[in-house]
Scaffold this active site. Sequence first.
Site, PDB file in Angstrom:
ATOM      1  N   HIS A  53       0.835  -1.209   0.000  1.00 45.33           N
ATOM      2  CA  HIS A  53       0.000   0.000   0.000  1.00 45.33           C
ATOM      3  C   HIS A  53       0.865   1.254   0.000  1.00 45.33           C
ATOM      4  O   HIS A  53       2.078   1.167   0.138  1.00 45.33           O
ATOM      5  CB  HIS A  53      -1.030  -0.019   1.129  1.00 45.33           C
ATOM      6  CG  HIS A  53      -0.467   0.042   2.525  1.00 45.33           C
ATOM      7  ND1 HIS A  53       0.329  -0.950   3.061  1.00 45.33           N
ATOM      8  CD2 HIS A  53      -0.601   0.986   3.498  1.00 45.33           C
ATOM      9  CE1 HIS A  53       0.646  -0.626   4.306  1.00 45.33           C
ATOM     10  NE2 HIS A  53       0.114   0.538   4.599  1.00 45.33           N
ATOM     11  N   HIS A  55       1.264   3.933   1.949  1.00 41.41           N
ATOM     12  CA  HIS A  55       1.754   4.691   3.106  1.00 41.41           C
ATOM     13  C   HIS A  55       3.287   4.819   3.077  1.00 41.41           C
ATOM     14  O   HIS A  55       3.985   3.861   2.768  1.00 41.41           O
ATOM     15  CB  HIS A  55       1.300   4.024   4.418  1.00 41.41           C
ATOM     16  CG  HIS A  55      -0.148   4.268   4.728  1.00 41.41           C
ATOM     17  ND1 HIS A  55      -0.884   3.484   5.588  1.00 41.41           N
ATOM     18  CD2 HIS A  55      -1.005   5.228   4.266  1.00 41.41           C
ATOM     19  CE1 HIS A  55      -2.126   3.945   5.655  1.00 41.41           C
ATOM     20  NE2 HIS A  55      -2.230   4.998   4.862  1.00 41.41           N
ATOM     21  N   ASP A  57       5.603   4.823   5.245  1.00 46.43           N
ATOM     22  CA  ASP A  57       6.445   3.900   6.032  1.00 46.43           C
ATOM     23  C   ASP A  57       6.557   2.524   5.357  1.00 46.43           C
ATOM     24  O   ASP A  57       7.270   1.646   5.841  1.00 46.43           O
ATOM     25  CB  ASP A  57       5.943   3.770   7.483  1.00 46.43           C
ATOM     26  CG  ASP A  57       4.554   3.188   7.600  1.00 46.43           C
ATOM     27  OD1 ASP A  57       3.682   3.537   6.771  1.00 46.43           O
ATOM     28  OD2 ASP A  57       4.320   2.376   8.511  1.00 46.43           O
ATOM     29  N   HIS A  58       5.876   2.353   4.235  1.00 48.36           N
ATOM     30  CA  HIS A  58       6.022   1.125   3.435  1.00 48.36           C
ATOM     31  C   HIS A  58       6.662   1.417   2.074  1.00 48.36           C
ATOM     32  O   HIS A  58       7.375   0.594   1.530  1.00 48.36           O
ATOM     33  CB  HIS A  58       4.646   0.453   3.219  1.00 48.36           C
ATOM     34  CG  HIS A  58       4.064  -0.057   4.496  1.00 48.36           C
ATOM     35  ND1 HIS A  58       3.935  -1.391   4.782  1.00 48.36           N
ATOM     36  CD2 HIS A  58       3.605   0.603   5.592  1.00 48.36           C
ATOM     37  CE1 HIS A  58       3.422  -1.539   5.996  1.00 48.36           C
ATOM     38  NE2 HIS A  58       3.205  -0.344   6.503  1.00 48.36           N
ATOM     39  N   HIS A 111      -7.700  -0.883   5.383  1.00 53.24           N
ATOM     40  CA  HIS A 111      -6.655   0.002   5.936  1.00 53.24           C
ATOM     41  C   HIS A 111      -6.467   1.175   4.977  1.00 53.24           C
ATOM     42  O   HIS A 111      -6.490   2.343   5.373  1.00 53.24           O
ATOM     43  CB  HIS A 111      -5.381  -0.803   6.117  1.00 53.24           C
ATOM     44  CG  HIS A 111      -4.218  -0.012   6.618  1.00 53.24           C
ATOM     45  ND1 HIS A 111      -4.159   0.508   7.895  1.00 53.24           N
ATOM     46  CD2 HIS A 111      -3.054   0.356   6.012  1.00 53.24           C
ATOM     47  CE1 HIS A 111      -3.009   1.160   8.040  1.00 53.24           C
ATOM     48  NE2 HIS A 111      -2.326   1.089   6.915  1.00 53.24           N
ATOM     49  N   ASP A 128      -0.390  -3.878   6.178  1.00 54.93           N
ATOM     50  CA  ASP A 128      -1.053  -3.406   7.393  1.00 54.93           C
ATOM     51  C   ASP A 128      -2.513  -3.849   7.466  1.00 54.93           C
ATOM     52  O   ASP A 128      -3.340  -3.179   8.094  1.00 54.93           O
ATOM     53  CB  ASP A 128      -0.993  -1.869   7.470  1.00 54.93           C
ATOM     54  CG  ASP A 128       0.414  -1.368   7.777  1.00 54.93           C
ATOM     55  OD1 ASP A 128       1.303  -2.201   8.044  1.00 54.93           O
ATOM     56  OD2 ASP A 128       0.613  -0.139   7.752  1.00 54.93           O
ATOM     57  N   HIS A 166       4.201  -4.598  10.753  1.00 55.78           N
ATOM     58  CA  HIS A 166       4.617  -3.977  12.019  1.00 55.78           C
ATOM     59  C   HIS A 166       4.789  -4.997  13.137  1.00 55.78           C
ATOM     60  O   HIS A 166       4.123  -6.028  13.154  1.00 55.78           O
ATOM     61  CB  HIS A 166       3.573  -2.943  12.479  1.00 55.78           C
ATOM     62  CG  HIS A 166       3.520  -1.708  11.639  1.00 55.78           C
ATOM     63  ND1 HIS A 166       4.273  -0.580  11.906  1.00 55.78           N
ATOM     64  CD2 HIS A 166       2.810  -1.428  10.524  1.00 55.78           C
ATOM     65  CE1 HIS A 166       4.015   0.352  10.990  1.00 55.78           C
ATOM     66  NE2 HIS A 166       3.128  -0.136  10.134  1.00 55.78           N
TER      67      HIS A 166
HETATM   68 ZN   LIG Z   1      -0.254   1.568   6.501  1.00 54.54          ZN
END
Ligand SMILES: [Zn+2]
Length: 254
Positions: A53, A55, A57-58, A111, A128, A166
């Site tokens: 996805h 985001h 942080d990915h 998400h 996530d 995570h």
């Molecule tokens: Zn995420």
Amino acid sequence: MLRLHPLPAFEDNYIWTLAAPDGRALVVDPGDAAPVLAAAGEGLRPVAILLTHHHPDHAGGVAELRRRFDIPCYAPHDERITDASDRVGDGDRVTITELGLEFAVIALPGHTLSHIAFHGHGYLFCGDTLFSLGCGRMFEGTAKQMLSSLDRLAALPGELLVCCGHEYTLSNGRFAQVAEPDNAARDLRLEEATKLRADGLPSVPSTLASERACNPFLRVDQPGILQTLRDRGASTAEREESFAALRAWKDGFR
Ligand SMILES: [Zn+2]
């Protein structure tokens, strides 16, 4: 024989790598290029990136890694992702020829709306959407979408290794204990995870079979969870209501 190894990133992210003995590796959700470049300094040779996805942080490390290694990145159809080479969606397959791997893609809205997962060869890269003992927050999707996404994951083979984005297992476990007080399998899983974390090791991957037995968000039909929700005044007439109440409770749980 491939070696699965999570590279820690930021506070609690994992960048998953799946590497051949010669170092050629698949990299999943590199939110930061630095840990991958550090591993490359020790012999890791990225050959492809999978992205679940958009985001940061990915996805944050994708551009730099593609530049450094000239490799493809398979990502969801989402214009917020600008650095991918190949777009994939539900029902597509991704072939990583260098490693002899082929993954099936499934769409998992909830998400985020364009979230996808990749599974095959005993691995499930689920970003996530599903965590060990928990699930992702619903930033874009509805409870109905998230529940249906988790249902699709739960229906996959139980031996799949759940490679999530995570390290949330212990905090998820504290909520799981309150949401479903009586679950011996979950107590064992939490004990195991607590030991792993105390030794500085990742608590993941778990297996999908373990999540089905232990993860409250895959167990919204279980009497123990329904009772806890009703005790809190939530309606459990519809499965979707139970799930929404459980997720909302977890959002505010400390
Ligand atoms: Zn995420």
